[in-house]
Design an enzyme around this catalytic site. Structure first.
Site, PDB file in Angstrom:
ATOM      1  N   VAL A 271       0.868  -1.193   0.105  1.00  0.00           N
ATOM      2  CA  VAL A 271       0.081   0.072   0.080  1.00  0.00           C
ATOM      3  C   VAL A 271       0.907   1.359   0.136  1.00  0.00           C
ATOM      4  O   VAL A 271       0.655   1.921  -0.925  1.00  0.00           O
ATOM      5  CB  VAL A 271      -0.868  -0.042   1.260  1.00  0.00           C
ATOM      6  CG1 VAL A 271      -1.633   1.128   1.305  1.00  0.00           C
ATOM      7  CG2 VAL A 271      -1.981  -1.150   1.208  1.00  0.00           C
TER       8      VAL A 271
ATOM      9  N   THR B  88      -5.628  -0.169   6.192  1.00  0.00           N
ATOM     10  CA  THR B  88      -6.906  -0.462   6.626  1.00  0.00           C
ATOM     11  C   THR B  88      -6.896  -0.638   8.072  1.00  0.00           C
ATOM     12  O   THR B  88      -6.387  -1.275   8.560  1.00  0.00           O
ATOM     13  CB  THR B  88      -7.365  -1.642   5.710  1.00  0.00           C
ATOM     14  OG1 THR B  88      -7.258  -1.543   4.515  1.00  0.00           O
ATOM     15  CG2 THR B  88      -8.810  -2.075   5.976  1.00  0.00           C
TER      16      THR B  88
ATOM     17  N   ARG C 163      -6.170  -3.205  -5.361  1.00  0.00           N
ATOM     18  CA  ARG C 163      -6.098  -4.937  -5.577  1.00  0.00           C
ATOM     19  C   ARG C 163      -4.484  -5.350  -6.024  1.00  0.00           C
ATOM     20  O   ARG C 163      -4.062  -4.610  -7.258  1.00  0.00           O
ATOM     21  CB  ARG C 163      -7.072  -5.259  -6.932  1.00  0.00           C
ATOM     22  CG  ARG C 163      -8.525  -5.271  -6.590  1.00  0.00           C
ATOM     23  CD  ARG C 163      -9.311  -5.212  -8.180  1.00  0.00           C
ATOM     24  NE  ARG C 163      -8.599  -4.210  -9.135  1.00  0.00           N
ATOM     25  CZ  ARG C 163      -8.943  -4.251 -10.196  1.00  0.00           C
ATOM     26  NH1 ARG C 163      -9.422  -5.306 -10.923  1.00  0.00           N
ATOM     27  NH2 ARG C 163      -8.568  -3.201 -11.180  1.00  0.00           N
TER      28      ARG C 163
ATOM     29  N   LEU D 190     -17.660 -12.467 -10.035  1.00  0.00           N
ATOM     30  CA  LEU D 190     -18.486 -13.609 -10.065  1.00  0.00           C
ATOM     31  C   LEU D 190     -17.687 -14.704 -10.586  1.00  0.00           C
ATOM     32  O   LEU D 190     -18.305 -15.687 -11.085  1.00  0.00           O
ATOM     33  CB  LEU D 190     -19.658 -13.524 -10.903  1.00  0.00           C
ATOM     34  CG  LEU D 190     -20.734 -12.609 -10.136  1.00  0.00           C
ATOM     35  CD1 LEU D 190     -21.868 -12.028 -11.245  1.00  0.00           C
ATOM     36  CD2 LEU D 190     -21.258 -13.115  -8.784  1.00  0.00           C
TER      37      LEU D 190
ATOM     38  N   CYS E  65      -6.163  -8.958   2.582  1.00  0.00           N
ATOM     39  CA  CYS E  65      -7.470  -8.006   2.855  1.00  0.00           C
ATOM     40  C   CYS E  65      -8.395  -8.994   3.214  1.00  0.00           C
ATOM     41  O   CYS E  65      -9.023  -8.509   4.237  1.00  0.00           O
ATOM     42  CB  CYS E  65      -7.656  -7.258   1.718  1.00  0.00           C
ATOM     43  SG  CYS E  65      -5.981  -6.220   1.609  1.00  0.00           S
TER      44      CYS E  65
ATOM     45  N   LYS F  43      -8.657 -10.786   6.587  1.00  0.00           N
ATOM     46  CA  LYS F  43      -8.334 -10.031   7.530  1.00  0.00           C
ATOM     47  C   LYS F  43      -9.594  -8.994   7.991  1.00  0.00           C
ATOM     48  O   LYS F  43      -9.795  -8.688   8.988  1.00  0.00           O
ATOM     49  CB  LYS F  43      -6.855  -9.326   7.309  1.00  0.00           C
ATOM     50  CG  LYS F  43      -6.799  -8.203   8.557  1.00  0.00           C
ATOM     51  CD  LYS F  43      -5.360  -7.651   8.047  1.00  0.00           C
ATOM     52  CE  LYS F  43      -5.322  -6.793   6.761  1.00  0.00           C
ATOM     53  NZ  LYS F  43      -5.925  -5.430   6.993  1.00  0.00           N
TER      54      LYS F  43
HETATM   55  C1  UDX Z   1      -9.108  -6.655  -2.578  1.00  0.00           C
HETATM   56  C2  UDX Z   1     -10.169  -5.667  -2.975  1.00  0.00           C
HETATM   57  O1  UDX Z   1     -10.379  -5.874  -4.339  1.00  0.00           O
HETATM   58  C3  UDX Z   1      -9.410  -4.221  -3.062  1.00  0.00           C
HETATM   59  O2  UDX Z   1     -10.306  -3.181  -3.265  1.00  0.00           O
HETATM   60  C4  UDX Z   1      -8.720  -3.972  -1.716  1.00  0.00           C
HETATM   61  O3  UDX Z   1      -8.349  -2.593  -1.360  1.00  0.00           O
HETATM   62  C5  UDX Z   1      -7.974  -4.794  -1.083  1.00  0.00           C
HETATM   63  O4  UDX Z   1      -8.439  -6.366  -1.012  1.00  0.00           O
HETATM   64  P1  UDX Z   1      -6.999  -8.025  -3.446  1.00  0.00           P
HETATM   65  O5  UDX Z   1      -7.095  -8.907  -2.264  1.00  0.00           O
HETATM   66  O6  UDX Z   1      -5.608  -7.662  -3.781  1.00  0.00           O
HETATM   67  O7  UDX Z   1      -7.897  -6.736  -3.325  1.00  0.00           O
HETATM   68  O8  UDX Z   1      -7.251  -8.987  -4.784  1.00  0.00           O
HETATM   69  P2  UDX Z   1      -8.920  -9.215  -5.316  1.00  0.00           P
HETATM   70  O9  UDX Z   1      -8.467  -9.127  -6.731  1.00  0.00           O
HETATM   71  O10 UDX Z   1      -9.917  -8.547  -4.879  1.00  0.00           O
HETATM   72  O11 UDX Z   1      -8.979 -10.730  -5.038  1.00  0.00           O
HETATM   73  C6  UDX Z   1      -9.023 -11.070  -3.975  1.00  0.00           C
HETATM   74  C7  UDX Z   1      -9.433 -12.772  -3.656  1.00  0.00           C
HETATM   75  O12 UDX Z   1     -10.516 -13.125  -4.299  1.00  0.00           O
HETATM   76  C8  UDX Z   1      -8.297 -13.725  -4.589  1.00  0.00           C
HETATM   77  O13 UDX Z   1      -8.158 -14.696  -3.964  1.00  0.00           O
HETATM   78  C9  UDX Z   1      -8.927 -13.650  -5.855  1.00  0.00           C
HETATM   79  O14 UDX Z   1      -8.627 -15.201  -6.624  1.00  0.00           O
HETATM   80  C10 UDX Z   1     -10.376 -14.126  -5.490  1.00  0.00           C
HETATM   81  N1  UDX Z   1     -11.467 -13.818  -6.624  1.00  0.00           N
HETATM   82  C11 UDX Z   1     -11.378 -12.750  -7.067  1.00  0.00           C
HETATM   83  C12 UDX Z   1     -12.245 -14.897  -6.994  1.00  0.00           C
HETATM   84  O15 UDX Z   1     -12.235 -16.000  -6.267  1.00  0.00           O
HETATM   85  N2  UDX Z   1     -13.016 -14.622  -7.895  1.00  0.00           N
HETATM   86  C13 UDX Z   1     -13.232 -13.375  -8.265  1.00  0.00           C
HETATM   87  O16 UDX Z   1     -14.229 -13.146  -9.139  1.00  0.00           O
HETATM   88  C14 UDX Z   1     -12.386 -12.263  -7.764  1.00  0.00           C
END
Ligand code: UDX
Length: 438
Positions: free
Chosen positions: A12, A122, A155, A254, A264, A267
């Site tokens: 971050v 956060t 992200r 989805l 994130c 947690k």
């Molecule tokens: C997330 C939030 O998206 C972001 O806005 C926040 O600031 C921090 O947390 P991040 O954790 O980096 O970001 O990744 P993200 O792309 O959101 O994916 C999180 C998890 O969800 C990953 O394990 C990813 O594989 C999973 N995921 C995401 C899915 O299983 N399916 C999806 O459609 C999207």
């Protein structure tokens, strides 16, 4: 433009510091970790984040971005201080704020002129008040300051883009004056009409948790729909696509998978739950999202063991993908951890490959074999599991794969492989919510 210090140079802090300098501010990125600062001063980036090196290099060259371990001096020399340090999960689910509070003490000790203290990390709702009281406790004079909660929505793997072209900027400010100054910090966004939400501190803190917990809930929901699709012979990809045609649902987030990971969602959902328990305000939806996610990771293990007829002992399994998602080297809470541990618990042998995350996974599983490409990892194995949706696994040559493995068994937890090809090549396979096409 403003003189800014960003304290913390992790996922971050470093992205925020580089982004703020790209907006024309004068930015010092400060961290007590000498090795990180040494790397940054040598033009190296301590984390894997696509596009970050270009932004850092560009702004070092323009003399808008510098690095230091002298946090105190950086605070004294700046008008706006961003807190960008880690807030990892504490022992019983609440966020560990010890580093945030020690930074607040340093800021209090070095408050030599009016400043804005802005929390990017956060932090649980209500933390802003605690930071303000710590600064008041340690400041040596009656110099005024303001506090702003400015949560990040980055992200991993897309953090640079998310910072430079955000959906919105949230500013929970303790005064109109500090809000105006923050508008100037984000001037390029303000000019191109990025929505700026101006509110109070607690509301800004709540926006972050409410957003992240909702996204986690959306993932757990589609994962459960996928599991139901398996039982009724429906194709979850078609279901998700049709759901997404409704603007109220949106097609994003989805994609069913092995369960969410990262630093994130796990947690933040637990921190929100911890707060809801403390305030005796039930958050049953978040309870369900967390429980469903844990079950989804176990379900992936069960799928693999079923494919192998529960004969794991002495068998070799290739785990392709270690990071919690593609385009990052971060393995925190990755679904791969549960998968690898479960195989080892049954005396299975793991051969692992990830384009960038192996070094981080070695900290958790130093004794498994890591390979530098998927072909070596799958050579002569009894089964293959795809855990992360790296592009190179989407384009996996299944004919080549079949020639390399001992047994053509594959679990695709990200639905990246062509089911038609798997069927025509006689693989024994499983995926998430798409049994219909077998
Ligand atoms: C997330 C939030 O998206 C972001 O806005 C926040 O600031 C921090 O947390 P991040 O954790 O980096 O970001 O990744 P993200 O792309 O959101 O994916 C999180 C998890 O969800 C990953 O394990 C990813 O594989 C999973 N995921 C995401 C899915 O299983 N399916 C999806 O459609 C999207």
């Amino acid at each position: 433009m403003k003189n800014i210090t960003v304290i913390g140079t992790g996922y971050v802090g470093l992205v925020s510091g580089a982004g703020l300098s790209d907006f024309g501010n004068q930015v010092i990125c400060a961290d007590i970790d000498e090795s990180k600062i040494r790397l940054l001063k040598a033009g190296k980036i301590p984390i894997f984040e696509p596009g970050l090196k270009e932004v850092v290099d560009r702004n070092i060259k323009s003399n808008r971005l510098s690095f230091t371990t002298d946090v105190s001096k950086a605070v004294r020399d700046s008008e706006v201080i961003f807190i960008g340090v880690g807030t990892p999960e504490g022992k019983n689910g609440e966020a560990d704020l010890s580093v945030v509070f020690s930074v607040a003490e340093t800021i209090g000790n070095n408050l030599n002129t009016y400043k804005i203290i802005c929390t990017k990390s956060t932090v649980p709702i209500g933390t802003g008040e605690k930071i303000i009281s710590i600064i008041n406790k340690y400041k040596k004079n009656d110099i005024d300051f303001d506090y702003v909660s400015n949560p990040e929505f980055l992200r991993e793997g897309a953090a640079v883009q998310d910072f430079l072209i955000p959906n919105r900027i949230v500013l929970g400010a303790t005064s109109e004056k500090s809000f105006r100054i923050m508008q100037d910090v984000y001037r390029p966004l303000y000019i191109n009409e990025t929505p700026i939400v101006y509110t109070n501190v607690s509301t800004a803190e709540m926006i972050k948790y409410a957003s992240n917990a909702f996204l986690a809930l959306k993932l757990s929901y589609i994962n459960e729909i996928a599991n139901l699709c398996e039982a009724v012979g429906a194709d979850v990809h078609i279901v998700a696509k049709a759901m997404g045609n409704d603007g109220r649902i949106s097609p994003k987030f989805l994609h069913p998978g092995p369960g969410f990971g990262g630093s994130c969602f796990p947690k933040d959902t637990k921190a929100l739950l911890s707060l809801s328990k403390e305030l005796n305000e039930p958050m049953n939806t978040v309870v369900a999202a967390i429980a469903t996610n844990a079950r989804q990771k176990v379900r992936m293990v069960d799928k693999l063991f079923n494919l192998m007829g529960d004969e794991i002992k002495g068998k070799t399994i290739a785990v392709l993908g270690l990071s919690f998602k593609q385009m990052t080297d971060d393995v925190r809470e990755s679904a791969s951890i549960k998968m690898i541990q479960s195989i080892l618990d049954k005396d299975g042998i793991v051969k692992a490959y990830d384009p960038v995350a192996s070094d981080n996974m070695k900290m958790i599983f130093p004794d498994i074999e890591y390979y530098s490409n998927w072909q070596e990892a799958v050579n002569n194995v009894d089964a293959v599991v795809i855990m992360t949706e790296w592009h190179e696994f989407r384009g996996l040559d299944l004919v080549e794969l079949k020639q390399l493995v001992k047994t053509p068994i594959i679990l695709d937890t990200r639905n990246v492989l062509s089911i038609k090809d798997l069927v025509s090549l006689d693989f024994k396979f499983d995926n998430v919510g798409r049994r219909v096409l077998k």
